[in-house]
Design an enzyme around this catalytic site. Structure first.
Site, PDB file in Angstrom:
ATOM      1  N   ASP A  64       0.857  -1.176   0.000  1.00 24.26           N
ATOM      2  CA  ASP A  64       0.000   0.000   0.000  1.00 24.26           C
ATOM      3  C   ASP A  64       0.900   1.234   0.000  1.00 24.26           C
ATOM      4  O   ASP A  64       2.099   1.134   0.288  1.00 24.26           O
ATOM      5  CB  ASP A  64      -0.890  -0.042   1.247  1.00 24.26           C
ATOM      6  N   ASP A 115      -1.352  -0.925   6.001  1.00 24.89           N
ATOM      7  CA  ASP A 115      -1.648  -0.438   7.348  1.00 24.89           C
ATOM      8  C   ASP A 115      -3.127  -0.224   7.602  1.00 24.89           C
ATOM      9  O   ASP A 115      -3.524   0.016   8.744  1.00 24.89           O
ATOM     10  CB  ASP A 115      -0.927   0.896   7.587  1.00 24.89           C
ATOM     11  N   ASP A 120      -6.535  -2.863   3.286  1.00 23.29           N
ATOM     12  CA  ASP A 120      -5.445  -3.759   2.892  1.00 23.29           C
ATOM     13  C   ASP A 120      -5.632  -5.180   3.418  1.00 23.29           C
ATOM     14  O   ASP A 120      -4.803  -6.052   3.156  1.00 23.29           O
ATOM     15  CB  ASP A 120      -4.105  -3.215   3.406  1.00 23.29           C
TER      16      ASP A 120
END
Length: 1183
Positions: free
Chosen positions: A437, A890, A894
């Site tokens: 990410d 995080d 995700d």
């Protein structure tokens, strides 16, 4: 490892913060709006909650109480259930069958009790561990269930244990107390009905969130005797971000949503008390429904290990068949001499009633069959049951040292490394693809307002910079003149824009700037929390100034509200019905008529407010991709503002800033009336509420006047460029999957060294299936990308650690190229693709085209992707290759990607802990990934790979020694070793050194591994564990077993030594041999390694002496006689020398003439030299 089982800490499995999905395998046909199936309720089947009447609510006894149970077992079910779960391992069934065979009289090779020891030991160790963990869960459940809360009874609030609370009861909670069940708010200590809660125990987010009691009930709760009504709500489900219900109260009917419910596990903050009615209790609460664990993952090396286990099973079958056939032939040949030859008897030769009767002889065919089964018992440890326990202990030890690694401790967040899964440590050493990410993973997710485009004019190029001390973590507050209030942060401001805002409210530009910052202050869900702090005046006196601390679910929103405050538009107060904004010292109270929160479909947020002059406006902010399409086309203002704003957005994105577009418009009375009717209908709907609200929002989110745009900076984390460069040198491809717009992602890619200026950027932005197909085909043709056939997908294992485009192409391209083609192949490529294109590619038959193009590129950037698309990209690689994938993120968006990848890593960041709770490993910063993979991943893979091969060798050499003995004793399956020696061999004599070496051995120092990332390629080439090493090990094992058996036979051929003495010699010799074999491969000798290796030999001697000192055993006193004989010590010396000589010569020749990268680096490390030729060596590969 510490087991966290506090029942107030609930793990959300597979839940994202805005879109809920659960990923076992990707469902590419459903990339649109994915909801839990449980959420699809029917209006004709709602849950009826009668307020303050739990008996009527539960008149059919269909609702559970509020007691919870997180434990798996009870005293009655523990033994059968635990054994059933353990026997899911096929190997355990194998050893159970072995133990059962040994109980039959014709097959009792070992003592019947002794044969059960290995399996019972493994089962007991696991059962004790499981029992201890479950006891902790029981204890936690008991503490949780016996907590007390105030429940309304007979007009008074009385204490009641949590486990006895029922749905329909009214509960009162005080500040800092934990919510015992899911409750709809009826009232709070705040007259406006607002309450602040912290959901850290539920989703890990530390920011305070607001919940509201309806104004219709908030004014009535003080009269507790009058509390009554009916709530119709949806059936229990896991969606913690949505709640659909209606309330009938005092003849009124109004909707309830997620802002009106507080969930079990949350804590009440900054609110004196709240009163609510229980709607879900116990196991039906959303928190308990979400308490499932993440899907378990298996190590790839363990999967390969099962392949070798099948080979060992085949060897075992061949050996047993050879013994059985040999026995049958021997019995047939000597069938008339069985009473006079050793090993067999047909009749008793004693006086008494048994004289002449049959003596355990069942005929040639049955004896042959029994011989086959007996051989399985004798050779049972060919399949090493101890390997499972050894691997668990080694992984546990490895995890301890990873957790304690101070280099992976994040001091800024006080976060240590976490190992949440013990099954895949060694997979960290074989990762080929990293899917990351961007926001909060590569960047800090700490937003700072940097640029603004207002009415087509660009601001922020010359900002007044904050005090340099701010960068060191000091908190600075700027007091807004004349207001006595300050914001607990400092914003860099643009003087020109500030001067514009202080002019009289006249002129289009001034009005647009006013509405722009009004939108930033009002269009959000941020909560202003006033606090007091002391400030020192110039005269030295302390003055107490009111300070504002903004709490919000989104760092972007907090940054925008803080920026509005810095420019004179300070959000002071927010309730469910109004907001108060201080505009340059004047309080402006705005009635909040409705709020359409941000969702992933609309990609915007809007708020409908009424001004004091009865003007009604809709204020909207959102992504540019969703905003420009809803602007008024015939507006003269938009005509010249729009192109300027778009130009500014492109500029902001190229600088790596996150952008939002701001717009507004007035609502007519007719539009307002129609919208309110639709809004009320959609809000009270129990079916498809989100769809109806989205349609309602679209009614007013149109024909907007463009006000401007914002640019927010999200800085890179420390060490990100260096970490990415090291991973790339290690042969790991890094792909970035982000929801940000394309320009922002490209800018971050350049600053993080993921992209370089000399790369060819292949951009795929398609709006239809045909367009995407055409773009992919054109890119493949332009850059000479050929489709990989099915047989070539595993060529990556033959590649080197350094994965370059040249190497990739060489496996798929003809060797003869034109000049243009050679130029293209010599240039690195970067694929940049947006989420809209992925919708068509992942759902259609274009996956193979994308796979060919993406794997041919050095870098892949996916922009504007949804959570499910992130998981789809991971699966694209995972399903089509055998490469190891790692996903790191995080946020809740995700989670699906983390669970899809072979290895999931969560970052403890600003977006809560859903990613951490779904991950296998968790850390505080992206830069720690470099050390995790290059150091600990390399060590773990090297250790576990050697551990598995050594265990195969250790057990096979012992079994083959017994096999040669059986062949020499008329295939009789008799044994020269005592039963205890056979059992203790794996459990005591040789287990400790294996575990110690598996945890502590290091082939290279961490400094060397970090300095030369290409050394990580050893895992890609499977240098520590592969089929070739397995066969070499088995050949070496065969040689050593022959030496162990025949040298003593040769030395003692003319002696009168008994079989038990020979067995004692074989026992101690094989133990010394396997330990010296291990010692030859130890890379790093420390004190504990010496103790484990040489101490095991001493322990073996001690056990032999103890057993040989017991008179009732047949081997009584053998060790004492053997130790006095020089032949005994000569045999041991010759066995060790001859058995290990081929291995020693092989290692010497290989390391001198064909050294691996690891051996070169190790030699340089020992000599203190720099291995300058290492990079070139890595690029060529080594065996």
């Amino acid at each position: 490892m510490e087991l966290h089982n506090n029942s107030t800490s609930f793990e959300i499995s597979g839940a994202s913060s805005r879109v809920q999905e659960k990923w076992n395998k990707p469902q590419r046909s459903r990339h649109k709006s994915v909801q839990f199936e449980e959420d699809l309720i029917h209006e004709e089947d709602p849950r009826l909650i009668y307020i303050n009447d739990w008996r009527r609510t539960n008149d059919k006894y269909e609702f559970t109480g509020n007691g919870i149970r997180t434990s798996k077992y009870t005293l009655i079910t523990f033994l059968p259930k635990n054994i059933f779960i353990q026997f899911h391992r096929v190997a355990y069934l194998y050893f159970l069958g072995i133990a059962a065979l040994n109980q039959l009289p014709p097959l009792a090779v070992f003592g019947r009790t002794v044969s059960l020891f290995p399996l019972l030991f493994v089962l007991c160790v696991t059962a004790v561990k499981d029992g201890y963990e479950d006891w902790r869960r029981h204890r936690s459940d008991e503490v949780e269930n016996n907590r007390e809360a105030l429940v309304l009874y007979a007009g008074q609030f009385q204490k009641k244990k949590w486990k006895k609370i029922q749905a329909g009861e009214v509960v009162k909670i005080y500040a800092d107390e934990t919510i015992p069940c899911d409750m709809v708010l009826l009232g709070t200590s705040d007259p406006s009905g607002i309450a602040y809660i912290q959901t850290m125990n539920l989703d890990g987010e530390s920011n305070l969130k607001t919940r509201y009691a309806r104004q219709e009930t908030a004014s009535m709760v003080l009269d507790v005797g009058a509390i009554s009504g009916l709530i119709k709500c949806e059936q229990p489900n896991r969606n913690i971000y949505e709640f659909k219900a209606n309330m009938e109260f005092n003849g009124q009917r109004f909707p309830l949503n997620q802002s009106n419910i507080i969930l079990r596990g949350c804590q009440l903050k900054n609110t004196e008390w709240v009163i609510g009615v229980v709607v879900y209790a116990g196991q039906e609460t959303k928190a308990m429904l979400n308490s499932a664990a993440s899907p378990s993952k298996r190590s790839k090396l363990e999967i390969y290990m099962n392949r070798e286990t099948l080979w060992l099973s085949f060897f075992l079958f061949i050996m047993c068949l050879a013994v059985a056939v040999g026995m049958g032939l021997w019995l047939e040949r000597h069938k008339n001499q069985l009473d006079t030859l050793p090993y067999y008897r047909k009749r008793y030769f004693t006086t008494g009633r048994f004289n002449g009767k049959s003596y355990k002889y069942y005929g040639i065919y049955m004896e042959t069959f029994f011989s086959f089964l007996s051989s399985i018992i004798v050779f049972q440890i060919m399949i090493p049951i101890s390997l499972y326990i050894t691997m668990e202990l080694v992984r546990l030890g490895q995890s301890y040292f990873m957790i304690e690694d101070k280099h992976m401790y994040d001091s800024s967040s006080d976060t240590r490394f976490q190992c949440r899964s013990l099954n895949i440590n060694e997979d960290l050493g074989q990762v080929r693809y990293v899917f990351s990410d961007k926001t909060g993973t590569l960047t800090e997710n700490k937003m700072e307002f940097r640029r603004a485009s207002v009415y087509g004019k660009n601001y922020g190029s010359f900002l007044i910079r904050a005090d340099p001390l701010e960068e060191n973590g000091s908190v600075h507050a700027t007091t807004v003149e004349g207001r006595g209030q300050k914001l607990k942060s400092q914003i860099a401001i643009d003087n020109e824009l500030m001067e514009l805002l202080h002019k009289d409210l006249a002129g289009d530009e001034r009005i647009a700037a006013h509405e722009f910052f009004l939108t930033l202050a009002a269009c959000n869900t941020v909560i202003p929390i006033p606090t007091s702090s002391a400030s020192c005046t110039e005269s030295g006196l302390h003055e107490y100034v009111g300070a504002i601390n903004y709490q919000g679910e989104s760092p972007d929103e907090q940054a925008l509200v803080a920026a509005a405050s810095a420019y004179g538009y300070t959000l002071f107060e927010r309730t469910s019905g109004h907001i108060v904004i201080d505009v340059n010292g004047e309080k402006l109270r705005l009635d909040l008529l409705g709020l359409h929160e941000f969702d992933s479909v609309r990609k915007r947020m809007s708020v409908v407010i009424r001004f004091p002059n009865d003007t009604v406006k809709v204020l909207v902010k959102g992504a540019d991709s969703s905003m420009f399409s809803i602007l008024a086309e015939d507006s003269g203002r938009n005509g010249h503002v729009r192109p300027a704003t778009q130009s500014h957005l492109t500029e902001y994105s190229s600088q790596g800033l996150r952008t939002l577009v701001v717009a507004a418009r007035d609502l007519t009375d007719e539009e307002l009336s129609e919208w309110q009717c639709k809004y009320e209908d959609a809000s009270t709907s129990l079916t498809d509420r989100s769809v109806k609200l989205r349609q309602t929002a679209a009614f007013i989110e149109c024909k907007l006047n463009l006000l401007g745009a914002t640019g927010i900076e999200d800085k890179l984390q420390d060490g990100v460029p260096e970490a990415i460069e090291s991973l790339r040198q290690a042969g790991i491809k890094v792909w970035v999957l982000t929801g940000d717009k394309q320009e922002t992602a490209i800018s971050i890619g350049l600053s993080s060294k993921l992209l370089t200026t000399d790369m060819n950027q292949i951009i795929i932005n398609g709006n239809s299936e045909d367009e995407c197909r055409s773009l992919l085909a054109d890119a493949k043709a332009k850059y000479f990308v050929k489709s990989l056939d099915c047989g070539s997908k595993y060529l990556k294992y033959k590649k080197d650690a350094e994965v370059t485009l040249d190497n990739t192409k060489s496996s798929t391209m003809p060797q003869q190229h034109s000049g243009k083609e050679e130029e293209m192949l010599s240039t690195s490529h970067a694929l940049i693709i947006d989420g809209n294109s992925l919708v068509y590619i992942l759902e259609k038959d274009l996956e193979s085209e994308l796979f060919d193009l993406a794997t041919s590129c050095k870098v892949v950037l996916c922009c504007r992707v949804a959570p499910l698309q992130k998981a789809g990209i991971v699966d694209l690689i995972k399903s089509r290759t055998d490469d190891m994938t790692l996903a790191i993120g995080d946020g809740a968006n995700d989670v699906s990607m983390i669970q899809m990848a072979d290895v999931g890593v969560g970052i403890c960041g600003q977006e809560g802990r859903q990613a951490v709770m779904a991950s296998d490993f968790a850390m505080g910063q992206f830069r720690f990934l470099k050390r995790l993979l290059l150091v600990h991943g390399h060590w773990n893979y090297q250790r576990v790979g050697y551990l598995v091969l050594y265990n195969f060798y250790r057990n096979a050499v012992f079994v083959l020694m017994l096999f040669w003995y059986i062949l020499s004793t008329a295939f009789s399956t008799t044994s020269a070793l005592t039963d205890l020696s056979s059992v203790f061999y794996s459990l005591i004599y040789t287990s400790i050194p294996t575990i110690v070496v598996g945890i502590l051995d290091k082939d290279l120092n961490d400094e060397t591994l970090l300095q030369y990332p290409r050394l990580y390629g050893a895992g890609h080439r499977q240098e520590s564990y592969n089929m070739r090493l397995f066969w070499i090990t088995m050949i070496d094992t065969l040689w050593q077993s022959l030496v162990i058996f025949y040298i003593p036979v040769f030395i003692y051929s003319d002696s009168s030594i008994d079989i038990w003495s020979m067995g004692s010699l074989w026992t101690i010799t094989v133990v010394i041999l396997v330990n010296v074999h291990l010692a030859m491969d130890v890379q790093r000798w420390i004190f504990i390694t010496h103790v484990a290796v040489w101490g095991s030999i001493i322990i073996t001697y001690a056990c032999l002496i103890a057993v040989d000192s017991i008179p009732i055993f047949p081997n009584y006193g053998t060790i004492y006689h053997l130790a006095k004989s020089p032949s005994y010590w000569l045999s041991i010396f010759l066995i060790l020398t001859i058995a290990l000589l081929p291995r020693f010569l092989f290692k010497v020749i290989r390391q001198n003439f064909w050294p691996s990268d690891i051996q070169i680096a190790r030699e340089a490390e020992i000599l203190g030299d720099q291995p300058d030729n290492l990079p070139s060596k890595s690029s060529k590969g080594s065996g």
